[in-house]
Structure formats: structure tokens, C-alpha cells
Design an enzyme around this catalytic site. Structure first.
Site, PDB file in Angstrom:
ATOM      1  N   GLY A   1       0.839  -1.212   0.000  1.00 33.80           N
ATOM      2  CA  GLY A   1       0.000   0.000   0.000  1.00 33.80           C
ATOM      3  C   GLY A   1       0.866   1.251   0.000  1.00 33.80           C
ATOM      4  O   GLY A   1       1.884   1.300   0.686  1.00 33.80           O
TER       5      GLY A   1
ATOM      6  N   THR B   1       4.335   2.040   5.936  1.00 33.55           N
ATOM      7  CA  THR B   1       2.923   1.653   5.911  1.00 33.55           C
ATOM      8  C   THR B   1       2.189   2.478   6.954  1.00 33.55           C
ATOM      9  O   THR B   1       2.696   2.646   8.073  1.00 33.55           O
ATOM     10  CB  THR B   1       2.703   0.149   6.179  1.00 33.55           C
ATOM     11  OG1 THR B   1       1.337  -0.042   6.585  1.00 33.55           O
ATOM     12  CG2 THR B   1       3.589  -0.428   7.262  1.00 33.55           C
TER      13      THR B   1
ATOM     14  N   ARG C   1     -17.111  15.206  14.852  1.00 29.69           N
ATOM     15  CA  ARG C   1     -17.476  15.581  16.228  1.00 29.69           C
ATOM     16  C   ARG C   1     -18.424  16.796  16.231  1.00 29.69           C
ATOM     17  O   ARG C   1     -19.370  16.840  17.013  1.00 29.69           O
ATOM     18  CB  ARG C   1     -16.207  15.891  17.020  1.00 29.69           C
ATOM     19  CG  ARG C   1     -16.460  16.396  18.426  1.00 29.69           C
ATOM     20  CD  ARG C   1     -15.160  16.818  19.074  1.00 29.69           C
ATOM     21  NE  ARG C   1     -14.493  15.715  19.748  1.00 29.69           N
ATOM     22  CZ  ARG C   1     -14.789  15.311  20.978  1.00 29.69           C
ATOM     23  NH1 ARG C   1     -15.772  15.894  21.640  1.00 29.69           N
ATOM     24  NH2 ARG C   1     -14.137  14.321  21.543  1.00 29.69           N
TER      25      ARG C   1
ATOM     26  N   ASP D   1      -0.112   1.636   8.658  1.00 34.59           N
ATOM     27  CA  ASP D   1      -0.578   0.778   9.764  1.00 34.59           C
ATOM     28  C   ASP D   1       0.369   0.779  10.969  1.00 34.59           C
ATOM     29  O   ASP D   1      -0.018   0.376  12.056  1.00 34.59           O
ATOM     30  CB  ASP D   1      -0.747  -0.675   9.285  1.00 34.59           C
ATOM     31  CG  ASP D   1      -1.666  -0.788   8.077  1.00 34.59           C
ATOM     32  OD1 ASP D   1      -2.501   0.113   7.891  1.00 34.59           O
ATOM     33  OD2 ASP D   1      -1.543  -1.783   7.324  1.00 34.59           O
TER      34      ASP D   1
ATOM     35  N   ASP E   1       2.643  -1.268  11.690  1.00 32.18           N
ATOM     36  CA  ASP E   1       2.599  -2.627  12.254  1.00 32.18           C
ATOM     37  C   ASP E   1       3.880  -3.436  11.987  1.00 32.18           C
ATOM     38  O   ASP E   1       3.852  -4.667  11.996  1.00 32.18           O
ATOM     39  CB  ASP E   1       1.376  -3.389  11.699  1.00 32.18           C
ATOM     40  CG  ASP E   1       1.424  -3.526  10.178  1.00 32.18           C
ATOM     41  OD1 ASP E   1       2.264  -2.871   9.535  1.00 32.18           O
ATOM     42  OD2 ASP E   1       0.611  -4.290   9.631  1.00 32.18           O
TER      43      ASP E   1
ATOM     44  N   ASP F   1       5.541  -5.383   5.798  1.00 33.85           N
ATOM     45  CA  ASP F   1       6.165  -6.689   6.078  1.00 33.85           C
ATOM     46  C   ASP F   1       6.017  -7.690   4.930  1.00 33.85           C
ATOM     47  O   ASP F   1       6.893  -8.531   4.731  1.00 33.85           O
ATOM     48  CB  ASP F   1       5.725  -7.276   7.426  1.00 33.85           C
ATOM     49  CG  ASP F   1       4.228  -7.434   7.537  1.00 33.85           C
ATOM     50  OD1 ASP F   1       3.508  -7.053   6.579  1.00 33.85           O
ATOM     51  OD2 ASP F   1       3.767  -7.932   8.577  1.00 33.85           O
TER      52      ASP F   1
ATOM     53  N   ARG G   1       0.457  -4.720  -5.630  1.00 34.72           N
ATOM     54  CA  ARG G   1       0.519  -6.022  -4.961  1.00 34.72           C
ATOM     55  C   ARG G   1       0.881  -6.995  -6.083  1.00 34.72           C
ATOM     56  O   ARG G   1       0.283  -6.968  -7.157  1.00 34.72           O
ATOM     57  CB  ARG G   1      -0.823  -6.402  -4.348  1.00 34.72           C
ATOM     58  CG  ARG G   1      -1.505  -5.251  -3.590  1.00 34.72           C
ATOM     59  CD  ARG G   1      -1.316  -5.316  -2.118  1.00 34.72           C
ATOM     60  NE  ARG G   1      -2.176  -4.347  -1.444  1.00 34.72           N
ATOM     61  CZ  ARG G   1      -1.860  -3.735  -0.318  1.00 34.72           C
ATOM     62  NH1 ARG G   1      -0.719  -3.985   0.291  1.00 34.72           N
ATOM     63  NH2 ARG G   1      -2.688  -2.891   0.244  1.00 34.72           N
ATOM     64  N   CYS G   2       1.859  -7.821  -5.846  1.00 37.02           N
ATOM     65  CA  CYS G   2       2.353  -8.710  -6.910  1.00 37.02           C
ATOM     66  C   CYS G   2       2.483 -10.123  -6.345  1.00 37.02           C
ATOM     67  O   CYS G   2       3.577 -10.554  -5.961  1.00 37.02           O
ATOM     68  CB  CYS G   2       3.704  -8.164  -7.404  1.00 37.02           C
ATOM     69  SG  CYS G   2       4.544  -9.202  -8.594  1.00 37.02           S
TER      70      CYS G   2
ATOM     71  N   ARG H   1      -5.367  -2.678   8.894  1.00 37.95           N
ATOM     72  CA  ARG H   1      -5.346  -4.122   8.607  1.00 37.95           C
ATOM     73  C   ARG H   1      -5.564  -4.873   9.925  1.00 37.95           C
ATOM     74  O   ARG H   1      -6.545  -4.616  10.580  1.00 37.95           O
ATOM     75  CB  ARG H   1      -4.035  -4.495   7.936  1.00 37.95           C
ATOM     76  CG  ARG H   1      -4.183  -5.722   7.044  1.00 37.95           C
ATOM     77  CD  ARG H   1      -2.923  -6.036   6.319  1.00 37.95           C
ATOM     78  NE  ARG H   1      -2.862  -5.390   5.028  1.00 37.95           N
ATOM     79  CZ  ARG H   1      -1.920  -5.619   4.131  1.00 37.95           C
ATOM     80  NH1 ARG H   1      -0.960  -6.470   4.382  1.00 37.95           N
ATOM     81  NH2 ARG H   1      -1.942  -5.036   2.970  1.00 37.95           N
TER      82      ARG H   1
HETATM   83  P1  ADP Z   1       2.923  -4.698   2.601  1.00 39.12           P
HETATM   84  O1  ADP Z   1       4.302  -4.710   2.070  1.00 39.12           O
HETATM   85  O2  ADP Z   1       2.380  -3.311   2.770  1.00 39.12           O
HETATM   86  O3  ADP Z   1       2.759  -5.563   3.834  1.00 39.12           O
HETATM   87  P2  ADP Z   1       1.635  -6.777   1.001  1.00 39.12           P
HETATM   88  O4  ADP Z   1       1.460  -7.734   2.133  1.00 39.12           O
HETATM   89  O5  ADP Z   1       0.521  -6.646   0.026  1.00 39.12           O
HETATM   90  O6  ADP Z   1       1.951  -5.288   1.477  1.00 39.12           O
HETATM   91  O7  ADP Z   1       2.948  -7.223   0.205  1.00 39.12           O
HETATM   92  C1  ADP Z   1       3.411  -6.458  -0.876  1.00 39.12           C
HETATM   93  C2  ADP Z   1       4.027  -7.362  -1.896  1.00 39.12           C
HETATM   94  O8  ADP Z   1       5.161  -8.040  -1.326  1.00 39.12           O
HETATM   95  C3  ADP Z   1       3.148  -8.498  -2.391  1.00 39.12           C
HETATM   96  O9  ADP Z   1       2.239  -8.080  -3.358  1.00 39.12           O
HETATM   97  C4  ADP Z   1       4.189  -9.455  -2.959  1.00 39.12           C
HETATM   98  O10 ADP Z   1       4.679  -8.961  -4.176  1.00 39.12           O
HETATM   99  C5  ADP Z   1       5.301  -9.311  -1.930  1.00 39.12           C
HETATM  100  N1  ADP Z   1       5.156 -10.374  -0.925  1.00 39.12           N
HETATM  101  C6  ADP Z   1       4.234 -10.467   0.057  1.00 39.12           C
HETATM  102  N2  ADP Z   1       4.376 -11.619   0.760  1.00 39.12           N
HETATM  103  C7  ADP Z   1       5.417 -12.266   0.204  1.00 39.12           C
HETATM  104  C8  ADP Z   1       6.064 -13.522   0.475  1.00 39.12           C
HETATM  105  N3  ADP Z   1       5.650 -14.333   1.451  1.00 39.12           N
HETATM  106  N4  ADP Z   1       7.115 -13.877  -0.300  1.00 39.12           N
HETATM  107  C9  ADP Z   1       7.542 -13.057  -1.298  1.00 39.12           C
HETATM  108  N5  ADP Z   1       6.968 -11.875  -1.600  1.00 39.12           N
HETATM  109  C10 ADP Z   1       5.925 -11.474  -0.874  1.00 39.12           C
HETATM  110  O1  F6P Z   2      -1.558  -1.512   4.641  1.00 40.51           O
HETATM  111  C1  F6P Z   2      -2.196  -0.302   4.380  1.00 40.51           C
HETATM  112  C2  F6P Z   2      -3.677  -0.533   4.168  1.00 40.51           C
HETATM  113  O2  F6P Z   2      -4.278   0.724   3.862  1.00 40.51           O
HETATM  114  C3  F6P Z   2      -4.415  -1.216   5.316  1.00 40.51           C
HETATM  115  O3  F6P Z   2      -4.689  -0.317   6.377  1.00 40.51           O
HETATM  116  C4  F6P Z   2      -5.629  -1.734   4.608  1.00 40.51           C
HETATM  117  O4  F6P Z   2      -6.198  -2.844   5.282  1.00 40.51           O
HETATM  118  C5  F6P Z   2      -5.060  -2.176   3.278  1.00 40.51           C
HETATM  119  O5  F6P Z   2      -3.879  -1.406   3.076  1.00 40.51           O
HETATM  120  C6  F6P Z   2      -5.980  -1.986   2.117  1.00 40.51           C
HETATM  121  O6  F6P Z   2      -5.351  -2.502   0.984  1.00 40.51           O
HETATM  122  P1  F6P Z   2      -5.837  -2.262  -0.525  1.00 40.51           P
HETATM  123  O7  F6P Z   2      -5.297  -0.923  -0.936  1.00 40.51           O
HETATM  124  O8  F6P Z   2      -5.202  -3.369  -1.279  1.00 40.51           O
HETATM  125  O9  F6P Z   2      -7.323  -2.282  -0.509  1.00 40.51           O
END
Ligand code: ADP
Ligand code: F6P
Length: 320
Positions: free
Chosen positions: A11, A125, A154, A127, A129, A103, A72-73, A171
Site C-alpha cells: 500500500g 505503511t 465531532r 498501519d 505494524d 512486512d 501487490r504482486c 489491517r
Molecule cells: P505490505 O508490504 O504493505 O505488507 P503486502 O502484504 O501486500 O503489502 O505485500 C506487498 C508485496 O510483497 C506483495 O504483493 C508481494 O509482491 C510481496 N510479498 C508479500 N508476501 C510475500 C512472500 N511471502 N514472499 C515473497 N513476496 C511477498
Molecule cells: O496496509 C495499508 C492498508 O491501507 C491497510 O490499512 C488496509 O487494510 C489495506 O492497506 C488496504 O489494501 P488495498 O489498498 O489493497 O485495498
């Protein structure tokens, strides 16, 4: 190290551009060339990139979103694609990568390092987190955006003597909810980190407030808790107080980064390049006690953040 790549993934978060600028300029200052991949890992796999120069990253520090774009890939979870990415980087003579994201993105960064491309993650991010870092880029800006929205809600809640339920992003984490609840004087934050009881944590404070002369109520609900519209309907049924739910949604992700986000992104981006120059890959940059530190990615991904219960207790006391 002669040439590095940088990408933003997951994101978008305000401050990602400040991090891209810092990575680029710190690297150029150290005598490196920099290549920016578009749309996260998707652009890396498609060999979609542009050379970044000190001028091409000018005028982006204050912008929200990410000029490199993001995606997201899911296919990057497949080993053959990670190998393909490492080969593409090698063909472009790239010796190291900086991945700016959350993460999920760091799992991809770990896999790149594991397959021979030294990679450093920079936490970004809204979040907040990332277990190993006190702070992730974008959090402060999102808090301020949500704060502005809640202050407006408010006004209406007060005028109509209503109860407001505000659902915020995060999230599976409740940091946006908890921090903004404190900043906006909410009755409580309902967060996934702490189990809540509808009567104890929502109805009781409303009833207590009624006795104390409160004319309106405000609860901040983290999206990870569940359906805020249902919660609002239950409150109205139980108390007879007109209750409205507002789901803030994507308004929370954009916007010009705050001073804090710009500064932390600048420091984190520079730290990532410093690590690569010193020969370190497979690291996550983190902030601890306002200092830049770093962790092994495996170790960093295992670390868990906890919500300080005293923070939520203070919120309850101050909401009297
Ligand atoms: P964020 O990085 O904000 O946590 P995502 O969880 O969507 O967001 O992960 C972003 C991208 O990182 C995914 O679309 C994918 O390309 C890559 N990714 C996520 N999880 C894995 C994994 N377990 N192994 C390799 N690449 C990953
Ligand atoms: O990780 C950032 C975030 O905005 C979260 O707070 C939310 O749950 C998620 O991304 C939404 O993801 P997407 O943009 O794929 O709908």
C-alpha cells in the site's frame, strides 16, 4: 557497490517519495548510480525502470503516494520469479536493492537477498505494524488526516447529540485507532489487539457518560475488529441514542507527508543505502528510541509489536 535499485511496494504511504529521494541522493553522494523500478515487484519482473538522478527526484519530497507507483504482486511469492528478478537486476549491473514497503514487501526483500541480491527494507505503511520498528513511514500523516476528519464528525455529533463510530484502517493492527482515539478524545478505541466486550467497553461508557451529562459519544474502531455498521446499529438499539458509522477508507492513505514523516523517511532511506555501501544486505531499517538501527530480515519479521494496555487505560480515564 556501484549501482543500486529502489522500489516501493504494497500500500502507498505518505513519505514514500521522501524515502525514494533520500535513497537516490545519498547513493549519488556516495558515488553510486540509482535505478527506480516502477510498480513494486511487478515492475522489477517486467524490467520496467528509470534511472534516478538528483534532479529527477526533486520536487517529490512533499507529495503523497509514490512517484514510482506500487502494486501487490502475488506472483513474487514464487521462487522462479524471485530468481528471474535477481537475473534482471544482474543484467542491469545492479549490486543492491532498497525495498520501501511493509512486512509483505520485506518477505520479498528477504527472498531477493537469499537468492544473491543484497536487499534492505525500509518500513513504510500507515498501519505502523512493523514489529521491529517503533515507527513506519506514513503513520503520522495518516493520524493527522484521520484527526481532521474526526474533528469534523465531532461537530455534527455534538450538534445532534449523536454517537459516532469511526472505522479506521490498520489491517490487523489497531495503532491508528488507538492513537487517534487519544488525540480526538474518543470514549474508547476498539482494537484487534485487545478483546472487547460490547456491554462493558461500549454500552457502559455511554451510560456512564449520560449520567455525567455527556451529550455525544465517539468510538474509534479499527477495521480489523469487524463491522462498524453493525456495532452502530447495536448501540442505537441498546441505548436509543442516534448512532452513525463512518468508514473513513482511502482518504487515510494519501496526502502530503507531515514533517515527521518527511524527516524519518529521509533518515531511513539514507540508512538503507549506508548499509548496502557497508556490504550489508538482508536487513530491515528500523527506528528505536528515535535512533536508526537495523535488523536481519528473518529476525525483524519474527518480532511482534504489542499494544501497551496502559495507553488504552489512560484513554478510558481521560474520556470521563
Ligand atoms: P505490505 O508490504 O504493505 O505488507 P503486502 O502484504 O501486500 O503489502 O505485500 C506487498 C508485496 O510483497 C506483495 O504483493 C508481494 O509482491 C510481496 N510479498 C508479500 N508476501 C510475500 C512472500 N511471502 N514472499 C515473497 N513476496 C511477498
Ligand atoms: O496496509 C495499508 C492498508 O491501507 C491497510 O490499512 C488496509 O487494510 C489495506 O492497506 C488496504 O489494501 P488495498 O489498498 O489493497 O485495498
Amino acid at each position: 557497490m556501484r549501482k543500486i535499485g529502489v522500489l516501493t511496494s504494497g500500500g502507498d504511504a505518505p513519505g514514500m517519495n521522501a524515502a525514494v529521494r533520500a535513497v537516490t541522493r545519498y547513493a549519488i553522494n556516495a558515488g553510486l548510480k540509482v535505478v527506480g523500478f516502477k510498480k513494486g515487484y511487478r515492475g522489477l519482473l517486467a524490467c520496467d525502470y528509470e534511472e534516478l538522478t538528483e534532479r529527477s527526484v526533486s520536487d517529490i519530497l512533499h507529495r503523497g503516494g509514490t512517484v514510482l507507483q506500487t502494486a501487490r504482486c502475488p506472483e513474487f511469492k514464487e521462487e522462479e520469479n524471485v530468481k528471474k528478478a535477481v537475473n534482471i537486476a544482474s543484467a542491469l549491473s545492479i549490486d543492491g536493492m532498497v525495498v520501501i514497503g511493509g512486512d509483505g514487501s520485506f518477505r520479498g526483500a528477504r527472498d531477493l537477498s537469499l537468492n544473491g541480491l543484497p536487499t534492505v527494507g525500509v518500513p513504510a505503511t500507515i498501519d505502523n505494524d512493523i514489529g521491529c520498528s517503533d515507527y513506519s513511514i506514513g503513520f503520522d500523516t495518516a493520524l493527522n488526516t484521520v484527526k481532521d476528519a474526526i474533528d469534523k464528525i465531532r461537530d455534527t455529533a455534538r450538534s445532534h447529540e449523536r454517537c459516532s463510530i469511526i472505522e479506521v484502517m490498520g489491517r490487523g493492527a489497531g495503532y491508528i485507532a488507538a492513537y487517534v482515539a487519544m488525540a480526538c478524545g474518543a470514549e474508547a478505541a476498539i482494537v484487534p489487539e485487545q478483546e472487547y466486550d460490547f456491554y462493558e467497553d461500549i454500552i457502559k461508557p455511554i451510560e456512564k457518560g449520560r449520567v455525567r451529562g455527556k451529550e455525544h459519544n465517539l468510538f474509534v474502531v479499527a477495521e480489523g475488529v469487524g463491522n462498524s455498521v453493525d456495532i452502530a446499529a447495536r448501540i442505537e438499539k441498546e441505548t436509543g441514542i442516534a448512532t452513525r458509522a463512518t468508514i473513513l477508507g482511502y482518504i487515510q492513505r494519501g496526502g502530503s507527508p507531515t514533517v515527521n514523516d518527511r524527516i524519518i523517511a529521509s533518515r531511513m532511506g539514507a540508512h538503507a543505502v549506508k548499509l548496502l555501501c557497508e556490504g550489508f544486505g538482508n536487513r530491515i531499517v528500523a527506528m528505536k528510541d528515535n535512533q536508526m538501527v537495523d535488523y536481519d530480515i528473518y529476525e525483524g519479521l519474527e518480532m511482534k509489536k504489542t499494544m501497551d494496555p496502559s495507553f488504552l487505560e489512560l484513554l478510558e480515564i481521560l474520556s470521563m
